[in-house]
Design a protein around this motif. Structure first.
Motif, PDB file in Angstrom:
ATOM      1  N   MET A 106       1.632 -17.441  19.494  1.00 24.68           N
ATOM      2  CA  MET A 106       0.812 -16.675  20.434  1.00 24.68           C
ATOM      3  C   MET A 106       0.513 -17.521  21.652  1.00 24.68           C
ATOM      4  O   MET A 106       0.307 -18.717  21.552  1.00 24.68           O
ATOM      5  CB  MET A 106      -0.502 -16.295  19.762  1.00 24.68           C
ATOM      6  N   GLY A 107       0.467 -16.865  22.763  1.00 23.86           N
ATOM      7  CA  GLY A 107       0.165 -17.583  23.976  1.00 23.86           C
ATOM      8  C   GLY A 107      -1.318 -17.887  24.077  1.00 23.86           C
ATOM      9  O   GLY A 107      -2.149 -17.265  23.431  1.00 23.86           O
ATOM     10  N   PRO A 108      -1.649 -18.866  24.887  1.00 23.84           N
ATOM     11  CA  PRO A 108      -3.067 -19.244  25.016  1.00 23.84           C
ATOM     12  C   PRO A 108      -3.912 -18.146  25.660  1.00 23.84           C
ATOM     13  O   PRO A 108      -5.113 -18.070  25.386  1.00 23.84           O
ATOM     14  CB  PRO A 108      -3.032 -20.494  25.886  1.00 23.84           C
ATOM     15  N   ILE A 109      -3.305 -17.284  26.461  1.00 29.89           N
ATOM     16  CA  ILE A 109      -4.080 -16.206  27.082  1.00 29.89           C
ATOM     17  C   ILE A 109      -4.527 -15.200  26.026  1.00 29.89           C
ATOM     18  O   ILE A 109      -5.683 -14.773  26.003  1.00 29.89           O
ATOM     19  CB  ILE A 109      -3.257 -15.531  28.193  1.00 29.89           C
ATOM     20  N   ILE A 110      -3.631 -14.852  25.114  1.00 27.23           N
ATOM     21  CA  ILE A 110      -3.968 -13.902  24.053  1.00 27.23           C
ATOM     22  C   ILE A 110      -5.010 -14.513  23.115  1.00 27.23           C
ATOM     23  O   ILE A 110      -5.945 -13.832  22.678  1.00 27.23           O
ATOM     24  CB  ILE A 110      -2.702 -13.492  23.284  1.00 27.23           C
ATOM     25  N   GLN A 111      -4.885 -15.793  22.819  1.00 29.15           N
ATOM     26  CA  GLN A 111      -5.870 -16.455  21.973  1.00 29.15           C
ATOM     27  C   GLN A 111      -7.245 -16.458  22.626  1.00 29.15           C
ATOM     28  O   GLN A 111      -8.256 -16.234  21.954  1.00 29.15           O
ATOM     29  CB  GLN A 111      -5.429 -17.890  21.680  1.00 29.15           C
ATOM     30  N   ASN A 112      -7.295 -16.676  23.926  1.00 20.50           N
ATOM     31  CA  ASN A 112      -8.579 -16.659  24.628  1.00 20.50           C
ATOM     32  C   ASN A 112      -9.195 -15.265  24.623  1.00 20.50           C
ATOM     33  O   ASN A 112     -10.404 -15.122  24.434  1.00 20.50           O
ATOM     34  CB  ASN A 112      -8.411 -17.151  26.066  1.00 20.50           C
ATOM     35  N   ILE A 113      -8.374 -14.250  24.823  1.00 20.90           N
ATOM     36  CA  ILE A 113      -8.884 -12.884  24.806  1.00 20.90           C
ATOM     37  C   ILE A 113      -9.463 -12.554  23.436  1.00 20.90           C
ATOM     38  O   ILE A 113     -10.555 -11.990  23.327  1.00 20.90           O
ATOM     39  CB  ILE A 113      -7.768 -11.893  25.200  1.00 20.90           C
ATOM     40  N   ILE A 114      -8.755 -12.901  22.381  1.00 20.11           N
ATOM     41  CA  ILE A 114      -9.241 -12.634  21.026  1.00 20.11           C
ATOM     42  C   ILE A 114     -10.516 -13.418  20.744  1.00 20.11           C
ATOM     43  O   ILE A 114     -11.483 -12.881  20.195  1.00 20.11           O
ATOM     44  CB  ILE A 114      -8.138 -12.955  19.988  1.00 20.11           C
ATOM     45  N   ALA A 115     -10.557 -14.683  21.139  1.00 23.96           N
ATOM     46  CA  ALA A 115     -11.732 -15.510  20.879  1.00 23.96           C
ATOM     47  C   ALA A 115     -12.952 -14.989  21.622  1.00 23.96           C
ATOM     48  O   ALA A 115     -14.047 -14.905  21.048  1.00 23.96           O
ATOM     49  CB  ALA A 115     -11.446 -16.957  21.276  1.00 23.96           C
ATOM     50  N   PHE A 116     -12.807 -14.611  22.882  1.00 21.82           N
ATOM     51  CA  PHE A 116     -13.949 -14.103  23.633  1.00 21.82           C
ATOM     52  C   PHE A 116     -14.382 -12.726  23.133  1.00 21.82           C
ATOM     53  O   PHE A 116     -15.571 -12.402  23.165  1.00 21.82           O
ATOM     54  CB  PHE A 116     -13.638 -14.078  25.125  1.00 21.82           C
ATOM     55  N   THR A 117     -13.453 -11.922  22.643  1.00 24.48           N
ATOM     56  CA  THR A 117     -13.816 -10.628  22.067  1.00 24.48           C
ATOM     57  C   THR A 117     -14.639 -10.811  20.798  1.00 24.48           C
ATOM     58  O   THR A 117     -15.662 -10.144  20.602  1.00 24.48           O
ATOM     59  CB  THR A 117     -12.557  -9.803  21.774  1.00 24.48           C
ATOM     60  N   VAL A 118     -14.214 -11.713  19.941  1.00 28.81           N
ATOM     61  CA  VAL A 118     -14.963 -11.985  18.716  1.00 28.81           C
ATOM     62  C   VAL A 118     -16.331 -12.569  19.043  1.00 28.81           C
ATOM     63  O   VAL A 118     -17.340 -12.196  18.432  1.00 28.81           O
ATOM     64  CB  VAL A 118     -14.150 -12.925  17.791  1.00 28.81           C
ATOM     65  N   LEU A 119     -16.394 -13.456  20.016  1.00 30.81           N
ATOM     66  CA  LEU A 119     -17.678 -14.028  20.435  1.00 30.81           C
ATOM     67  C   LEU A 119     -18.612 -12.946  20.976  1.00 30.81           C
ATOM     68  O   LEU A 119     -19.805 -12.910  20.641  1.00 30.81           O
ATOM     69  CB  LEU A 119     -17.445 -15.108  21.485  1.00 30.81           C
ATOM     70  N   ALA A 120     -18.095 -12.050  21.794  1.00 29.76           N
ATOM     71  CA  ALA A 120     -18.919 -10.977  22.347  1.00 29.76           C
ATOM     72  C   ALA A 120     -19.427 -10.054  21.244  1.00 29.76           C
ATOM     73  O   ALA A 120     -20.590  -9.630  21.268  1.00 29.76           O
ATOM     74  CB  ALA A 120     -18.116 -10.191  23.383  1.00 29.76           C
ATOM     75  N   LEU A 121     -18.587  -9.737  20.271  1.00 28.44           N
ATOM     76  CA  LEU A 121     -19.024  -8.892  19.160  1.00 28.44           C
ATOM     77  C   LEU A 121     -20.099  -9.583  18.319  1.00 28.44           C
ATOM     78  O   LEU A 121     -21.054  -8.937  17.872  1.00 28.44           O
ATOM     79  CB  LEU A 121     -17.824  -8.516  18.287  1.00 28.44           C
ATOM     80  N   ALA A 122     -19.965 -10.884  18.117  1.00 27.19           N
ATOM     81  CA  ALA A 122     -20.970 -11.620  17.353  1.00 27.19           C
ATOM     82  C   ALA A 122     -22.307 -11.653  18.088  1.00 27.19           C
ATOM     83  O   ALA A 122     -23.365 -11.458  17.484  1.00 27.19           O
ATOM     84  CB  ALA A 122     -20.475 -13.043  17.069  1.00 27.19           C
TER      85      ALA A 122
END
Length: 46
Positions: free
Chosen positions: A1-17
């Motif tokens: 996975m590219g770093p852009i997709i990883q950042n999007i997933i990480a920030f989405t999970v952080l926002a949901l938390a």
């Protein structure tokens, strides 16, 4: 996975938390405790 997709997933999970924590501890909805506990309605307060 590219770093852009990883950042999007990480920030989405952080926002949901953060949203979950805000709803759980800060934003208190009205609680439904208007029911009397005189009968055997299984409310667990006897």
């Amino acid at each position: 996975m590219g770093p852009i997709i990883q950042n999007i997933i990480a920030f989405t999970v952080l926002a949901l938390a953060i949203l979950f924590l805000i709803r759980k501890f800060i934003w208190n909805p009205k609680k439904k405790n208007s029911k009397n506990c005189g009968g055997d309605d299984g409310c667990g307060c006897h």
